[in-house]
Design a protein around this motif. Sequence first.
Motif, mmCIF file in Angstrom:
data_model
loop_
_atom_site.group_PDB
_atom_site.id
_atom_site.type_symbol
_atom_site.label_atom_id
_atom_site.label_comp_id
_atom_site.label_asym_id
_atom_site.label_seq_id
_atom_site.Cartn_x
_atom_site.Cartn_y
_atom_site.Cartn_z
ATOM 1 N N GLU A 99 -3.799 4.123 6.709
ATOM 2 C CA GLU A 99 -3.905 5.177 6.020
ATOM 3 C C GLU A 99 -4.845 5.075 4.790
ATOM 4 O O GLU A 99 -5.715 6.217 4.662
ATOM 5 C CB GLU A 99 -2.637 5.514 5.668
ATOM 6 N N VAL A 100 -4.829 3.874 4.202
ATOM 7 C CA VAL A 100 -5.790 3.746 3.226
ATOM 8 C C VAL A 100 -7.007 3.410 3.626
ATOM 9 O O VAL A 100 -8.089 3.879 2.906
ATOM 10 C CB VAL A 100 -5.380 2.518 2.146
ATOM 11 N N CYS A 120 5.054 7.079 -1.006
ATOM 12 C CA CYS A 120 3.636 7.237 -1.719
ATOM 13 C C CYS A 120 2.715 6.086 -1.162
ATOM 14 O O CYS A 120 3.122 4.943 -1.127
ATOM 15 C CB CYS A 120 3.681 7.427 -3.073
ATOM 16 N N TYR A 121 1.546 6.322 -1.197
ATOM 17 C CA TYR A 121 0.274 5.476 -1.260
ATOM 18 C C TYR A 121 0.221 4.888 -2.675
ATOM 19 O O TYR A 121 0.411 5.664 -3.640
ATOM 20 C CB TYR A 121 -0.816 6.163 -0.918
ATOM 21 N N TYR A 167 0.801 -1.124 -0.056
ATOM 22 C CA TYR A 167 -0.039 -0.119 -0.082
ATOM 23 C C TYR A 167 0.840 1.219 0.031
ATOM 24 O O TYR A 167 0.448 2.381 -0.353
ATOM 25 C CB TYR A 167 -1.027 0.041 1.253
ATOM 26 N N ILE A 168 2.114 1.119 0.438
ATOM 27 C CA ILE A 168 3.006 2.240 0.494
ATOM 28 C C ILE A 168 4.236 1.965 -0.237
ATOM 29 O O ILE A 168 4.850 0.792 0.120
ATOM 30 C CB ILE A 168 3.302 2.845 2.097
ATOM 31 N N ILE A 222 3.130 11.187 -0.210
ATOM 32 C CA ILE A 222 3.179 11.409 1.167
ATOM 33 C C ILE A 222 3.875 12.455 1.831
ATOM 34 O O ILE A 222 3.535 13.170 2.593
ATOM 35 C CB ILE A 222 3.571 9.867 1.987
ATOM 36 N N LYS A 249 -8.808 6.699 4.032
ATOM 37 C CA LYS A 249 -9.215 7.387 2.939
ATOM 38 C C LYS A 249 -10.481 6.798 2.505
ATOM 39 O O LYS A 249 -11.262 7.618 2.168
ATOM 40 C CB LYS A 249 -7.964 7.417 2.088
ATOM 41 N N PHE A 258 -2.475 3.176 -4.882
ATOM 42 C CA PHE A 258 -4.023 2.536 -4.850
ATOM 43 C C PHE A 258 -4.229 1.685 -6.065
ATOM 44 O O PHE A 258 -4.581 2.182 -7.221
ATOM 45 C CB PHE A 258 -4.692 3.790 -5.091
#
Length: 172
Positions: A146-147, A96-97, A46-47, A89, A150, A99
Amino acid sequence: MADFEWPWQYKFPPFFTLQPNTETRQKQLEAWRALILGFCRHHRVYIIDLAEYLDSPLFNNADIKRRLSEESIQAVLDELASTGHVEWIDKSKRRCYVFWRTPTEWGQLIYAWVTDSGMTGSVCTFFELTQGDDVADQPFQGLAEEVLLKALGTLQQAGKAEVMGTDGVKFF
């Protein structure tokens, strides 16, 4: 978990050098987008932290002794950011995330589970949503917090949930 299937371009040395021709470069960036999203989905990443991933197989094919430069990685990730698949981020663009499902898609999956499970009107902790026994077979099991936040934010904007404090959510 089955082994990740690398695309044919991964064994093609020029793939690791961003091409100057606009049309070729666009096709190359599309291939990198598919590779990164597929890799992250397969490995549930995810990151991406460049310090960790510079030497990873994602950007470094040891078999052909080719690697994507840090500058090129940032260009590829910037391209993914322009399509909404990456969100930086930090300002230095080192983390960064990723997605591989958008926060809206994650939110829809979570809300479908909530309604199917008869959980509307109840409160769940973030732990229950990502680590609990009830979600062991759900695609959002193990989702990075974190995701998750969101995703829950998209549900909150739609009036389907309210994030409560730092570790819970009420579903409507």
